[in-house]
Design an enzyme around this catalytic site. Structure first.
Site, mmCIF file in Angstrom:
data_model
loop_
_atom_site.group_PDB
_atom_site.id
_atom_site.type_symbol
_atom_site.label_atom_id
_atom_site.label_comp_id
_atom_site.label_asym_id
_atom_site.label_seq_id
_atom_site.Cartn_x
_atom_site.Cartn_y
_atom_site.Cartn_z
ATOM 1 N N GLU A 1 1.962 -22.641 55.156
ATOM 2 C CA GLU A 1 3.057 -22.094 54.349
ATOM 3 C C GLU A 1 3.633 -20.880 55.085
ATOM 4 O OE1 GLU A 1 2.123 -22.896 49.740
ATOM 5 O OE2 GLU A 1 0.643 -21.614 50.693
ATOM 6 N N ASN B 1 -1.492 -22.424 46.322
ATOM 7 C CA ASN B 1 -2.472 -21.763 45.462
ATOM 8 C C ASN B 1 -1.981 -21.576 44.030
ATOM 9 O OD1 ASN B 1 -4.629 -21.679 47.137
ATOM 10 N ND2 ASN B 1 -4.178 -19.674 47.976
ATOM 11 N N HIS C 1 0.389 -18.880 56.009
ATOM 12 C CA HIS C 1 -0.795 -19.219 55.235
ATOM 13 C C HIS C 1 -1.378 -20.566 55.662
ATOM 14 C CE1 HIS C 1 -2.835 -20.157 51.200
ATOM 15 N NE2 HIS C 1 -3.614 -19.387 51.915
ATOM 16 N N SER D 1 -3.986 -15.123 50.919
ATOM 17 C CA SER D 1 -3.832 -16.201 49.939
ATOM 18 C C SER D 1 -3.188 -15.692 48.667
ATOM 19 C CB SER D 1 -5.195 -16.753 49.539
ATOM 20 O OG SER D 1 -5.952 -17.072 50.638
HETATM 21 N N1 CAA Z 1 -12.971 -31.972 65.941
HETATM 22 C C1 CAA Z 1 -11.923 -32.797 65.754
HETATM 23 N N2 CAA Z 1 -11.802 -33.595 64.665
HETATM 24 C C2 CAA Z 1 -12.780 -33.548 63.748
HETATM 25 C C3 CAA Z 1 -13.895 -32.708 63.866
HETATM 26 C C4 CAA Z 1 -13.980 -31.911 65.041
HETATM 27 N N3 CAA Z 1 -15.019 -31.095 65.269
HETATM 28 N N4 CAA Z 1 -14.687 -32.866 62.794
HETATM 29 C C5 CAA Z 1 -14.083 -33.773 62.009
HETATM 30 N N5 CAA Z 1 -12.940 -34.191 62.589
HETATM 31 C C6 CAA Z 1 -12.000 -35.198 62.102
HETATM 32 C C7 CAA Z 1 -12.735 -36.503 61.824
HETATM 33 O O1 CAA Z 1 -12.887 -37.256 63.010
HETATM 34 C C8 CAA Z 1 -11.805 -37.151 60.842
HETATM 35 O O2 CAA Z 1 -10.695 -37.698 61.515
HETATM 36 P P1 CAA Z 1 -10.031 -39.101 61.041
HETATM 37 O O3 CAA Z 1 -9.456 -38.818 59.675
HETATM 38 O O4 CAA Z 1 -8.999 -39.357 62.074
HETATM 39 O O5 CAA Z 1 -11.149 -40.072 61.000
HETATM 40 C C9 CAA Z 1 -11.324 -35.971 60.005
HETATM 41 O O6 CAA Z 1 -11.476 -34.824 60.848
HETATM 42 C C10 CAA Z 1 -12.135 -35.772 58.737
HETATM 43 O O7 CAA Z 1 -13.481 -35.474 59.096
HETATM 44 P P2 CAA Z 1 -14.774 -36.049 58.343
HETATM 45 O O8 CAA Z 1 -14.647 -37.532 58.231
HETATM 46 O O9 CAA Z 1 -15.988 -35.525 58.996
HETATM 47 O O10 CAA Z 1 -14.733 -35.341 56.944
HETATM 48 P P3 CAA Z 1 -14.044 -35.791 55.607
HETATM 49 O O11 CAA Z 1 -13.389 -37.115 55.711
HETATM 50 O O12 CAA Z 1 -15.098 -35.577 54.595
HETATM 51 O O13 CAA Z 1 -12.893 -34.698 55.438
HETATM 52 C C11 CAA Z 1 -11.984 -32.590 54.901
HETATM 53 C C12 CAA Z 1 -13.175 -33.335 55.463
HETATM 54 C C13 CAA Z 1 -10.817 -32.704 55.869
HETATM 55 C C14 CAA Z 1 -12.386 -31.133 54.782
HETATM 56 C C15 CAA Z 1 -11.575 -33.220 53.537
HETATM 57 O O14 CAA Z 1 -12.695 -33.288 52.706
HETATM 58 C C16 CAA Z 1 -10.491 -32.432 52.834
HETATM 59 O O15 CAA Z 1 -9.322 -32.552 53.154
HETATM 60 N N6 CAA Z 1 -10.919 -31.624 51.841
HETATM 61 C C17 CAA Z 1 -9.995 -30.788 51.079
HETATM 62 C C18 CAA Z 1 -9.873 -29.471 51.775
HETATM 63 C C19 CAA Z 1 -8.878 -28.596 51.088
HETATM 64 O O16 CAA Z 1 -8.379 -28.855 50.018
HETATM 65 N N7 CAA Z 1 -8.600 -27.486 51.753
HETATM 66 C C20 CAA Z 1 -7.701 -26.476 51.203
HETATM 67 C C21 CAA Z 1 -8.534 -25.405 50.619
HETATM 68 S S1 CAA Z 1 -7.547 -24.179 49.870
HETATM 69 C C22 CAA Z 1 -7.236 -23.119 51.108
HETATM 70 O O17 CAA Z 1 -7.740 -23.185 52.168
HETATM 71 C C23 CAA Z 1 -6.236 -22.072 50.807
HETATM 72 C C24 CAA Z 1 -6.672 -20.856 50.174
HETATM 73 O O18 CAA Z 1 -5.932 -19.913 50.284
HETATM 74 C C25 CAA Z 1 -7.842 -20.714 49.322
#
Ligand code: CAA
Length: 298
Positions: free
Chosen positions: A152, A190, A140, A119
């Protein structure tokens, strides 16, 4: 070169997700961990996610079986000898990454592409530690890997065009969107996300709002899927602390500096969801904000 055989280094939070999506896309995937206990834990988390997917109707039981069939866990580096692509997702530590890439450099053939999921670390520095800097780049992924649609793809000034294009095409096979970027600290996401998250901690420290209200503000006011402090708990406070330090070292700007509270929470073992406590406590059915964090002298 079509990439079909993938090796993933590390089966933690990111590595397990990366291994899962590679196997799900039909690639023969070998995932490496340092010991059997960690490997079993990572593979169990993949199995749990796939089961959840079947329960939600997102994939069939046959697709789950096929995915597991494409996936092999190992603790032996030699099992990665015939891979087309290696994706490294070990601990966010320069020396640890260089050590494992150097070892693999003697095991894998020269055409194998090496990629790091770092990252924050400098891809050029990792690449230069191997004998294949032209076939080295950044891939990434985002957390949670199976749900986040972006990867990325970062090239250095040494990365050859064919390796870069092969990596972009590979990301397409994972049903994810690839964006092209270069080896600049933090890439695109990031560079923008980290100062935002760190500012949320500073806002909390300065009493601008409570943990709950800062999160609600960005969810409801900006339509973000989760608030910054919930996101910090998801990414990991320890990981973010390391990232902030690397960013500050590179840019020397206050917006990248680690807030005092974040450092103290990391030292106290508040690493976020994975440790059961961060800005929220995850011991019960629903997360409860740790409001005592900014209570002042008690
Ligand atoms: N298998 C398949 N699909 C699944 C699943 C599983 N086990 N669990 C959940 N899903 C699906 C759900 O069915 C849902 O699909 P639909 O949109 O089609 O309905 C979707 O995934 C979302 O699931 P949930 O409804 O349970 O959860 P949510 O709506 O609260 O979303 C989240 C969860 C996707 C994590 C959302 O909160 C999100 O996008 N959060 C932001 C995450 C983010 O910003 N990540 C980046 C972090 S930074 C990083 O990673 C980089 C770094 O270098 C630090």
């Amino acid at each position: 070169m079509a990439i079909t055989k993938v090796g993933v280094l590390g089966c933690g939070l990111m590595g397990s997700g990366i291994a899962q999506v590679c196997a799900q896309a039909g690639h023969q995937t070998v995932v490496l961990e340092v010991d059997q206990k960690l490997l079993d834990k990572g593979l169990a988390s993949i199995d749990k996610f796939l089961r959840g997917g079947v329960e939600r109707g997102k994939l069939t039981a046959a697709e789950r079986e096929r995915t597991l069939g494409n996936l092999k866990g190992t603790t032996r580096l030699e099992d990665l000898a015939d891979r087309d692509l290696i994706i490294e997702a070990v601990v966010e530590n320069r020396d640890a990454k260089i050590e494992i890439f150097r070892k693999l450099d003697t095991i894998c053939p020269p055409q194998t592409i090496f990629a790091s999921n770092t990252s924050s670390l400098c891809i050029t520095e990792l690449a230069a530690a191997t004998r294949r800097p032209a076939r080295f780049l950044g891939l990434h992924f985002f957390n949670p890997v199976p749900l986040m649609k972006l990867v990325e793809v970062a090239r250095t000034i040494l990365t050859e065009e064919t390796a870069f294009e092969d990596a972009l095409a590979f990301v397409g096979t994972l049903q994810k969107t690839a964006i092209r970027t270069s080896d600049k600290t933090g890439f695109i996401v990031n560079r923008l996300l980290v100062p935002y998250i760190l500012d949320a901690v500073r806002a909390l420290e300065e009493g601008v709002g409570s943990i709950r209200d800062i999160d609600e503000a960005m969810k409801l006011g900006c339509g973000y899927p989760m608030g910054p402090l919930t996101l910090l708990d998801l990414v990991g406070l320890d990981t973010t602390y390391h990232i902030a330090n690397v960013f500050f070292d590179e840019f020397r700007e206050r917006r990248f500096a680690c807030p005092a509270l974040l450092r103290r929470m990391v030292l106290a073992g508040f690493h976020g969801r994975k440790s059961g406590k961060g800005f929220y406590d995850y011991g019960g059915a629903t997360p409860v904000p740790n409001d005592f964090l900014v209570g002042g002298a008690r």
